[in-house]
Design an enzyme around this catalytic site. Structure first.
Site, short mmCIF file in Angstrom:
data_model
loop_
_atom_site.label_atom_id
_atom_site.label_comp_id
_atom_site.label_asym_id
_atom_site.label_seq_id
_atom_site.Cartn_x
_atom_site.Cartn_y
_atom_site.Cartn_z
N ARG B 22 0.84 -1.18 0.00
CA ARG B 22 0.00 0.00 0.00
C ARG B 22 0.88 1.23 0.00
O ARG B 22 2.04 1.17 0.40
CB ARG B 22 -0.92 0.00 1.21
CG ARG B 22 -0.21 -0.27 2.49
CD ARG B 22 -1.16 -0.88 3.50
NE ARG B 22 -0.46 -1.07 4.76
CZ ARG B 22 -0.44 -0.17 5.73
NH1 ARG B 22 -1.08 0.95 5.61
NH2 ARG B 22 0.21 -0.42 6.84
N THR B 23 0.32 2.32 -0.48
CA THR B 23 1.08 3.57 -0.54
C THR B 23 1.30 4.07 0.88
O THR B 23 0.36 4.33 1.60
CB THR B 23 0.30 4.63 -1.32
OG1 THR B 23 -0.13 4.06 -2.53
CG2 THR B 23 1.16 5.82 -1.59
N LEU B 24 2.56 4.14 1.26
CA LEU B 24 2.87 4.63 2.61
C LEU B 24 3.24 6.10 2.57
O LEU B 24 2.89 6.86 3.44
CB LEU B 24 4.02 3.82 3.21
CG LEU B 24 3.69 2.37 3.48
CD1 LEU B 24 4.95 1.60 3.83
CD2 LEU B 24 2.70 2.26 4.63
#
Lengths: 336, 245
Positions: B22-24
């Site tokens: 996931r985009t952190l």
């Protein structure tokens, strides 16, 4: 001399049980030669530490000599209570919120001098605690300073430097210069390493001309033609960057400053209420308190408040209370 | 990443356990976009910089793109997520065209679609790291709206993303009015972009202005703004106290 003192201490050392056997005495005497080293640091605590390190049995140290003195802290903050505060906050005790001036403060240089502006809202967390506070502080007859950040810090720092400037004026017999105030403020703030949270816009006119500076909480400064600080600084800076030019007249300058503060008031939640303006020129200053009030009470009853029909007075009787109460003269004076 | 795996206790068909990512944080980012409504439609401005952390890596990133016949999308934030959004919208417009029924998706519909996409991605803890500005005209109705990376959406007469919220919106609130002419609108946008250029560290002096009207979309060629650095206090800041700063 040192050895005498050391020996004096040795004789008052005794073991836990209170008896000194031969082996202990020898150990103690050998310690006595080393004790003077502990006196270099000159505190009771260091003597304790020294003895704990060197001896295995626990000595009861009763230091009688007057060479041990408690040295006062050298300045800056003492962080002794930080650990306890951390422990308390872990247990759920909340620190009281600071009274901050979430703020818009601005300054600009116009053709004859300097104009400073500020909003008038002081906040305590999410609450507005003062609707009409004064953020433009007096430093010298020709120098004023706006303050953003923790209200106590800005007040204290500007008051302190203001009195230092006054003393300096008495000493030199001359009008204070803005760079003097600047240097006093920045060296104070730097020595506290940013813990004194005061962000200031300092402006004034002295014999070398008009000056405007910003001072950040860690002690860095900038010299600028126009400056903004505080939470509303971006909104005010947007107005300045688009509209400022050199050689503004007094009216243009005041209008621009008011516009910038209003931009902060209406676009930033930490700023609000009214606009204060201060115009400083050579030999003359004008403090326009509440120059603009753009937040009037919106809903005011047009009729005003009308009291209901007054009750008729039927009888008036005045009874002086002295007749009812016995006044004892010369009794015991009330304790303060 | 392990946290998300453990919370999906009954794996659905679409969820791959080992590689779920996931985009952190964003990597290549664009800075603010500003949009205003004017007399004939919508005007939007964005600069062409793509920053990689603190370096200005790409200086010719087009952050505004036409969508269908009636809309214009500008984005700030992660550039790769913007490209992904364009891909989704491409598909959306394609399917809409395939109906071939004379109807076409207007800006309101596209805005609604984008809101749903952004909000649902945020709910899966895998957001598209963008703040979008969507403007358009359909059947004489002007529309200007914005969607943030967590799904906050609204429409207004003037919108801005990122730093533009703090620096440009105060100016727009003061100076925007109904029925701006094209020249006035461009001047207003340039004023805001100049302030952003001075005060936003990730801004670059190469911008495009896009306009969308009933006729269609026009995106200008990139150009630069004039800046002024000649204040006397900048030339000689230590006048009266030589050697200080």
């Amino acid at each position: 001399m040192q050895r005498k003192v050391a020996l004096k201490i040795t004789t008052t050392l005794c073991t836990k049980n209170g008896c000194l056997d031969a082996g202990t005495i020898e150990r103690v005497q050998s310690l006595a030669f080393l004790i003077p080293q502990a006196f270099v640091a000159n505190t009771q605590r260091s003597l304790h530490w020294f003895l704990r390190l060197r001896s295995s049995s626990i000595f009861q140290v009763c230091v009688m000599s007057k060479a041990v003195v408690d040295v006062p802290p050298k300045g800056g903050f003492s962080f002794d209570l930080c650990r306890r505060n951390e422990m308390l906050s872990k247990k759920g005790v909340q620190t009281p919120p600071f009274r901050k001036t979430g703020t818009t403060i601005v300054g600009l240089v116009f053709q004859d001098g300097v104009i400073l502006g500020a909003d008038t809202r002081a906040t305590e967390g999410p609450i507005v605690c003062d609707k009409n506070c004064e953020k433009i502080h007096y430093m010298a007859p020709n120098i004023y300073c706006c303050g953003a950040g923790t209200a106590a810090d800005t007040e204290a720092v500007t008051d302190m430097v203001s009195s230092q400037l006054q003393l300096h004026r008495y000493h030199t017999g001359r009008e204070s210069r803005v760079v003097t105030a600047l240097t006093l403020l920045k060296s104070h703030l730097f020595s506290y390493q940013g813990y004194v949270q005061a962000a200031l816009v300092l402006g004034g006119v002295d014999c070398t001309g008009p000056h405007l500076h910003t001072i950040y909480p860690h002690g860095s400064t900038d010299t600028l033609p126009f400056a903004t600080m505080g939470s509303g600084s971006l909104a005010a800076m947007a107005v300045f960057e688009s509209k400022y030019h050199e050689g503004l007249t007094r009216e243009e300058g005041i209008n621009l400053v008011s516009e910038a503060i209003c931009s902060g008031i209406f676009n930033d939640l930490g700023s609000g209420s009214n606009v204060d303006v201060c115009v400083i020129t050579k030999g003359h200053k004008e403090y326009l308190r509440n120059h603009q009030l753009p937040n009037p009470r919106t809903y005011v009853s047009a009729k005003g408040y009308s009291f209901p029909k007054p009750i008729e007075v039927l009888l008036t009787k005045v009874t002086p209370l002295k007749e009812k109460v016995e006044v004892i003269e010369g009794g015991d004076a009330m304790e303060e | 990443m392990n946290l998300m795996d453990s919370s999906h206790s009954n794996p659905m068909s679409l969820c791959s356990q080992a590689d779920s990512q996931r985009t952190l944080y964003p990597y290549v980012t664009g800075t603010s976009v500003i949009g205003v409504k004017y007399k004939d439609g919508i005007l939007m401005a964005a600069d062409m910089g793509g920053s990689y952390g603190s370096t200005l890596r790409y200086k010719s990133v087009e952050r505004m793109k036409p969508i269908g016949k009636h809309s214009l999308l500008g984005a700030s934030g992660e550039i790769s997520d913007f490209q992904e959004i364009l891909h989704y919208l491409d598909e959306l417009i394609l399917y809409d065209n395939m109906w071939d029924d004379g109807n076409s998706l207007g800006p309101k519909e596209v805005h609604s679609y984008l809101t749903r996409v952004m909000y649902n991605r945020r709910n899966k803890f895998n957001p598209l790291w963008n703040s979008l500005v969507l403007g358009g005209v359909k059947n004489g109705q002007k529309y200007l709206g914005t969607v943030s990376m967590i799904g906050v959406h609204f429409e207004d007469n003037h919108v801005a993303t990122g730093f533009g919220n703090h620096l440009a919106r105060p100016i727009l609130r003061d100076e925007w009015h109904e029925d701006l002419s094209f020249e006035d609108g461009v001047k207003l946008l340039e004023k805001c972009m100049r302030v952003l250029l001075y005060r936003d560290r990730s801004a670059v002096n190469k911008l495009q202005i896009a306009k969308i009207t009933e006729e269609g979309v026009t995106i200008s060629q990139p150009y630069s703004l004039k800046t002024f650095w000649g204040f006397s206090a900048f030339q000689n800041p230590t006048v009266g106290a030589e050697g200080s700063w």
